[in-house]
Design an enzyme around this catalytic site. Structure first.
Site, PDB file in Angstrom:
ATOM      1  N   LYS A   1     -13.964   1.504  -3.183  1.00  0.00           N
ATOM      2  CA  LYS A   1     -14.884   2.058  -1.991  1.00  0.00           C
ATOM      3  C   LYS A   1     -16.115   2.839  -2.433  1.00  0.00           C
ATOM      4  O   LYS A   1     -17.489   2.257  -2.243  1.00  0.00           O
ATOM      5  CB  LYS A   1     -14.218   2.874  -1.032  1.00  0.00           C
ATOM      6  CG  LYS A   1     -13.539   2.254   0.073  1.00  0.00           C
ATOM      7  CD  LYS A   1     -12.854   3.219   0.972  1.00  0.00           C
ATOM      8  CE  LYS A   1     -11.743   2.778   1.914  1.00  0.00           C
ATOM      9  NZ  LYS A   1     -10.884   3.749   2.689  1.00  0.00           N
TER      10      LYS A   1
ATOM     11  N   GLU B   1       0.775  -1.376  -0.094  1.00  0.00           N
ATOM     12  CA  GLU B   1      -0.232   0.171   0.014  1.00  0.00           C
ATOM     13  C   GLU B   1       0.889   1.247   0.105  1.00  0.00           C
ATOM     14  O   GLU B   1       0.325   2.147  -0.462  1.00  0.00           O
ATOM     15  CB  GLU B   1      -0.959  -0.033   1.040  1.00  0.00           C
ATOM     16  CG  GLU B   1      -2.223   0.645   0.995  1.00  0.00           C
ATOM     17  CD  GLU B   1      -3.205   0.354   2.056  1.00  0.00           C
ATOM     18  OE1 GLU B   1      -2.964   0.920   3.252  1.00  0.00           O
ATOM     19  OE2 GLU B   1      -4.174  -0.370   1.828  1.00  0.00           O
TER      20      GLU B   1
ATOM     21  N   HIS C   1       8.689 -26.391  -0.030  1.00  0.00           N
ATOM     22  CA  HIS C   1       7.788 -27.589  -0.729  1.00  0.00           C
ATOM     23  C   HIS C   1       6.629 -26.954  -1.496  1.00  0.00           C
ATOM     24  O   HIS C   1       5.656 -27.736  -1.642  1.00  0.00           O
ATOM     25  CB  HIS C   1       7.234 -28.511   0.469  1.00  0.00           C
ATOM     26  CG  HIS C   1       8.323 -29.137   1.197  1.00  0.00           C
ATOM     27  ND1 HIS C   1       8.834 -30.566   0.894  1.00  0.00           N
ATOM     28  CD2 HIS C   1       9.183 -28.810   2.139  1.00  0.00           C
ATOM     29  CE1 HIS C   1      10.015 -30.755   1.453  1.00  0.00           C
ATOM     30  NE2 HIS C   1      10.005 -29.819   2.351  1.00  0.00           N
TER      31      HIS C   1
END
Lengths: 461, 461
Positions: free
Chosen positions: A428, A292, A313
């Protein structure tokens, strides 16, 4: 393969910058960056001394934590804590809890501390599962949002409040704590109105830099973390970085410059891979801080969260044999809080495992970290190696400050503002529009149009 | 913004391929890829029909699960299960448990099922924390390793076995189940020797494709997952993909081609972002499947695991405003198993939140997914949208098969072998060397030399 740790118990190594001549190229790039780095250092120092907007994190280690300790003491009187928050109002908590509290499975806090439930994602299945566990117990409700406007947080805060009130048959605002801006915002009005407990996120501190405010400190302290040592670690790191003369003596500047070097050199990802379960969410916290802060104006590397040895792995095949497009930072721990010594392997069917006889599990984990680092270097990949003497509150505080500083300096070197997040506003507004909030009708229409584009080519199975 | 789901309850949308003309470029690229795609489809079909090494996952939906159900029934007689495994012997379990079992916090399995503890990472703090919770209860020890040679798994298996034996005062091999290769390897010899219970991972199935073998199925079934529906979902997806005529009617081929298009077009990352907590580890499982399968010979995109809506507050700033270097796949869920309706906001201090009154939390989460997708499209980023009618065993089985197939086809299109993992061998040899295992002395020396390179430039704090 080891050296004495210093006062902070952390060593940083930068000697493998990718391929044979990589390190000297990195060093000469750092030389060229010298003036920009000096400017960035001054920029942080000057603005922090004035407590300018965004720079407040620099001064947090000096704050008196009495109010936090008092709230934590109050929280310890409850059976359960529901902490509602998302992003910067959640990740720091997860990180501190995992790093500093001696339990793993979220089910049995030490020493009779309250059970802790984090309501971060507004997923109704998760929220209801939390309520199933909390109902019938004495529960405190902690709401964290600087603006008090975060839809995910406010919706869940209101729901838990209504469930608690329905259960108790009266107001439960005496069981609520809100952590928010000292002056503005809905949560602040709510606190003023209801007289519920409240604590402040300083206006100059952004969400992703807020772990050392009450936002991260209160629940960690309530559950048993030593937040004074945490803050002292941050202060000691700040002093160390402020006094380190020159980039090559200053690991934060060195790491910021290293990031810039690799981003410009065509490596768009930065992998953080601690070799300790207690630091798993530290990588997650870093990913938010980094992504951010630096991801704007078409710039910024993508943080990739990994955990050693597990990701050997899963991701190491790609790391060593895929494209050379990442910087790798491995974090190892010299002294682990627990060790396990394996007994002698005696079954004849297990003979090929005799090399494990009498070996220590934690030592093996450290060897795995070294082996992965060596394999990456052999493949010509750049590796930064950080070694902690141990994981404790002081060290974690130091690491928190270290990475906040690295992030701010890297942002400045990139020429972007590491303290804003303009790119999250669009989504938003679209959500407000789709929710039918007044004044966002146009956004709903636009969201629909873009979403329809995705749907144009579809297959239903 | 929705359409009727088909028999499998999954819809796939590909209409946003990045920028204005992106989709037509993608479509013409798919046209050119036609013959290669047809070859890849035949390659999977032919080799799977012969059960060739690596291709066994294709046939797993047909296996009779009686042995798994029997072992699960036996496991349900215990208070606790310690499952020891790492990578492909762990992630599938985590994924199935989270997606299919109705609890979140690992502390209270439904219906009196055993407590479940996954010993994946060889971190002594984690292993000891597990033992603290298990000791004194009737515990079953499940060890999973195809080769029986995995150091992290074998060391922990031996340690838990010794702790359990010390507690019981005798052999505990009657409480052990090993899941391994039917013929070769240390675990197989151990099972033959001790007569402990064992189940088979078919030789033709690699670790990261093994979730539908006993490796993933047994503990999920023991804790209450419907593995027959899971296998049926995988079989139905296989049939659907086998009968879908042409790339544009076949979402797996479309997605494989989309991956190739974006990798070749300069987007080195693929983000998988489900909007449901129950699918959080699905993204983790995918990351292993993808990274280890396609990351070789300098090729392969990096899987990035995200979770909506949480990562809107962490990574979406970078996703929308950072470099245009990722393909985004969002997974939404149409009908959630739980819903929460918010009551009317009545406090005057909360007036600005009145848009939340009477709204549903799960519906909001879906709007957030759409909003993020729309914001990404507006920013010119490529988005794939997958929508599940619901999350249940049938759908998860279908998704598992879908992603295994996408991965295999993508690998073939890249010209690499999606079933091997040569790049992890180097690190293993270095670890054996550092552990002092016979025959690996030269590796220890080499590991030391590469590691010293990193250490050449260091700062101690």
């Amino acid at each position: 393969m080891s050296e004495k740790p210093g006062k902070l118990g952390i060593s940083f190594s930068f000697g493998a910058a990718g391929g044979e001549g990589g390190t000297s190229k990195l060093e000469s790039s750092i030389g060229e960056l010298g003036p920009s780095i000096a400017e960035a250092v001054e920029w942080v120092k000057k603005n922090a001394s004035r407590d300018e907007s965004g720079f407040g994190w620099y001064n947090l280690p000096d704050k008196d934590p009495s109010d936090v300790l008092k709230a934590a003491e109050w929280l310890r009187g409850y059976d359960s804590i529901i902490h509602v928050g998302i992003g910067g109002s959640a990740l720091g908590n997860l990180m501190l809890h995992q790093a500093l509290l001696p339990f793993y499975f979220n089910e049995r806090p030490a020493g009779g501390a309250p059970r802790f439930y984090l309501a971060d994602n507004p997923d109704p299945e998760k929220a209801r599962a939390i309520w199933q566990r909390v109902k019938g117990s004495r529960a405190a409700l902690v709401g964290v949002s600087k603006s008090g406007a975060t839809a995910e947080t406010m919706s869940q805060f209101l729901w838990f409040r209504s469930k608690m009130a329905a259960e108790s048959g009266g107001s439960v605002d005496g069981d609520a704590l809100v952590i928010t801006d000292p002056k503005g915002g809905v949560f602040r009005s709510f606190a003023n109105d209801t007289k519920c407990r409240s604590l402040e996120i300083p206006p100059s501190v952004g969400g992703r830099y807020s772990v050392l405010t009450p936002c991260g400190l209160v629940t960690a302290s309530a559950l048993g973390a030593d937040i004074k040592a945490l803050l002292k670690g941050a202060a000691d790191m700040r002093d160390f970085l402020a006094s380190a003369a020159g980039v090559e003596a200053n690991p934060a500047l060195f790491l910021a410059a290293t990031h810039l070097f690799h981003e410009r050199g065509g490596r768009p990802m930065t992998v953080l891979m601690p070799y300790a379960n207690r630091l798993e969410t530290f990588a997650e916290w870093f990913a938010q801080l980094w992504g951010e802060s630096v991801g704007k104006e078409g710039l910024g590397t993508t943080p990739v969260r990994a955990l050693g040895a597990i990701d050997q792995h899963s991701q190491v095949q790609l790391y060593t044999a895929g494209p050379d497009d990442k910087l790798y930072t491995l974090i190892n721990v010299r002294n682990r809080a627990e060790e396990i010594e394996l007994s002698t392997v005696s079954d004849s069917s297990l003979e090929s495992l005799s090399y494990l006889s009498g070996r220590k599990l934690g030592v093996m984990l450290g060897f795995e970290a070294q082996s992965t680092a060596a394999a990456l270097v052999k493949a010509g990949r750049p590796v930064v190696w950080i070694e902690l003497d141990k994981i404790d509150a002081h060290t974690v505080g130091a690491l928190v400050f270290f990475y906040e500083y690295v992030t701010a300096i890297t942002g400045r070197l990139l020429g972007i503002n590491p303290f804003d997040q303009p790119g999250v506003e669009q989504g938003k507004r679209y959500t407000y529009g789709l929710m039918g909030r007044d004044g966002f009708g146009k956004d709903a229409g636009e969201a629909g149009q873009y979403f329809e584009r995705i749907k144009k080519l579809g297959v239903t199975a």
